[in-house]
Scaffold this active site. Structure first.
Site, short mmCIF file in Angstrom:
data_model
loop_
_atom_site.label_atom_id
_atom_site.label_comp_id
_atom_site.label_asym_id
_atom_site.label_seq_id
_atom_site.Cartn_x
_atom_site.Cartn_y
_atom_site.Cartn_z
NE ARG A 34 41.83 35.11 35.33
CZ ARG A 34 41.57 33.81 35.48
NH1 ARG A 34 40.43 33.41 36.05
NH2 ARG A 34 42.42 32.91 35.07
NE ARG A 75 45.50 26.67 30.51
CZ ARG A 75 44.95 26.79 31.71
NH1 ARG A 75 44.37 25.75 32.28
NH2 ARG A 75 44.95 27.95 32.34
CE LYS A 220 47.40 34.88 35.96
NZ LYS A 220 46.59 33.96 35.13
CB THR A 278 44.21 31.05 42.93
OG1 THR A 278 44.80 31.84 41.90
CG2 THR A 278 44.04 29.63 42.41
#
Length: 471
Positions: A34, A75, A220, A278
């Protein structure tokens, strides 16, 4: 034949950038890499892709490359290199201004803080490790109190739980990253924070307008909107990633295990590869062994039926990337040994001939004790239909399309091989049988089951089963 069935995806980063490390990670069992476009530059990734492809070619291993686009992810901006400790009870200001952050002010990549934040609302930083409470909003800034502190570094995620953020699903940066990734030859494009099937349709249109290659799309699942629209998202996407870090911030964490199992169930039913991701072995970023809870989490994802399980920081920035892959491999092998005694096959679907043929091929192979199920495929569809049956018999996929071979590297139980295009059905059988002999998959006296489509080299025509005993 004792191949691991569950695939392993590793996240590329400084910890594995050296060619020697890439080789060790691939030898340890990596099936895909990834590339996280929230970090790094195009020049860095161009070099990385070249190194990964070269090492994979040397190893003779089909390997999928996944370009993970940032999407509408919010972010933290630039912070000091060592990070800043936000202590409980302290006040801090969130700002949309492009400044260097410090202990007093934290820049975030969202232009309308004043428009969405209100007094009393929570703001979560770094996957919920740090919690802020909004005290007041002044213009484009939000003054907050630190309710749960921690070390905050640059580029960490920001979440506004319970607030519907209206942002384009694909940003200008995503489009630039997509152009680069397609030119660089990635096999999958993953889009973060998908909220509906329309987002996937938009990305697919962009991909198809830029390349004639069969680049697949991974949805996702990271927010409440995606959960609400999960059935249509699965139907529209080519694969699904359960990104539990952000998902566990956007919905109550106690609901994540349920949705993990439900999403995996729906993906298997729809023959869509599903990735559980994750914090799987997160302690191995710093420690040489995982916690017992992490080992159980990996095993549970395999029990649930994940096609692939993913390592993030463990391989991107961790101290023990090769050990992390080895650990995941061992957990998978041990869990699968137990599953082979317990797993039941999903019922044969009446939706199509392909479903019924794939189901029957697995039943026949297991009844006969066949050495392998062979699935010649031009698009990958036959292989995925057989894969979803989770048969105990090894599955070998054969395709003349290099992209398809790489893409099948993340599908449960599939060993993909490249073959030359077949002239007709007899030629297809000969090529498939030759692969089993040449790679030690079957030998004289063994039975194999072949399921394919006639006419050959036409996608989506799975309609044939053949049982063959090798001379």
């Amino acid at each position: 034949m004792a191949e691991r069935r569950t695939k392993i995806i590793v996240t590329y980063g400084p910890a594995v950038e050296a060619e020697s490390q890439l080789r060790r990670v691939i030898d340890a069992g990596a099936n895909a890499f990834r590339l996280n476009f929230s970090h790094g530059t195009h020049n860095e990734y161009a070099q990385a892709i070249a190194r990964i492809r070269a090492v994979a070619a040397e190893s003779g291993v089909p390997l999928a490359l996944i370009a993970d686009l940032q999407g509408p992810k919010i972010r933290v901006g630039d912070m000091p290199a060592e990070g800043v400790e936000l202590r409980k009870g302290k006040t801090v200001t969130l700002t949309s201004r492009r400044i260097k952050g410090d202990g007093e002010t934290v820049p975030v990549s969202f232009p309308d803080l004043g428009g969405v934040l209100r007094q009393g609302k929570k703001v979560l930083l770094d996957d919920g490790r740090i919690t802020l409470k909004v005290l007041e909003v002044q213009g484009g800034d939000a003054n907050c109190r630190v309710m749960m502190g921690g070390l905050l570094e640059s580029r960490r995620g920001v979440n506004f739980p319970g607030i519907d953020i209206k942002a384009p699903p694909i940003s200008g940066k995503d489009r630039q990253d997509l152009d680069f990734a397609l030119q660089a030859g990635v096999d999958y494009v993953a889009l973060s924070f998908i909220s509906s099937a329309d987002d996937i349709g938009m990305l697919r249109s962009l991909v198809e307008s830029r390349t004639e290659r069969r680049v697949r799309i991974i949805a996702k699942i990271e927010n409440q909107e995606a959960i609400r629209n999960i059935t249509s998202i699965i139907a529209t996407a080519d694969a699904v990633m359960i990104a539990r870090g952000d998902l566990g911030v956007e919905i109550p964490p106690e609901r994540v295990p349920y949705w993990q199992k439900e999403i995996i169930r729906q993906c298997i039913s729809s023959a869509r590869p599903v990735i559980t991701a994750t914090q799987m072995l997160e302690s191995m970023i710093e420690d040489p062994v995982p916690t017992r809870a992490e080992a159980s989490d990996v095993a549970n994802a395999i029990y649930d039926g994940s096609d692939a399980i993913m390592l993030s920081g463990e391989t991107a920035i961790g101290r023990y990337p090769v050990r992390a892959v080895n650990t995941m491999h061992r957990i998978a092998r041990t869990t699968e040994a137990a599953l082979s005694r317990e797993r039941t096959r999903p019922g044969a679907s009446r939706a199509s001939v392909s479903d019924a043929i794939s189901h029957a091929a697995c039943e026949i192979a297991e009844s006969l004790g066949a050495q392998a199920i062979l699935t010649p495929t031009s698009s990958g569809s036959t292989a995925l239909q057989v894969s979803r049956q989770r048969a105990s018999v090894p599955q070998v996929a054969l395709s003349p399309e290099k992209d398809v071979v790489n893409q099948l590297a993340i599908a449960w139980g599939v060993m993909p091989f490249m073959i030359n295009p077949a002239r007709d059905t007899d030629d297809m059988f000969e090529k498939a049988i030759a692969v089993t002999r040449d790679n030690g998959i079957a030998q004289s006296g063994d039975e194999i089951v072949i399921t394919a489509g006639v006419p050959v080299n036409v996608a989506g025509t799975t309609n044939l089963i053949k049982v063959h005993r090798l001379d």
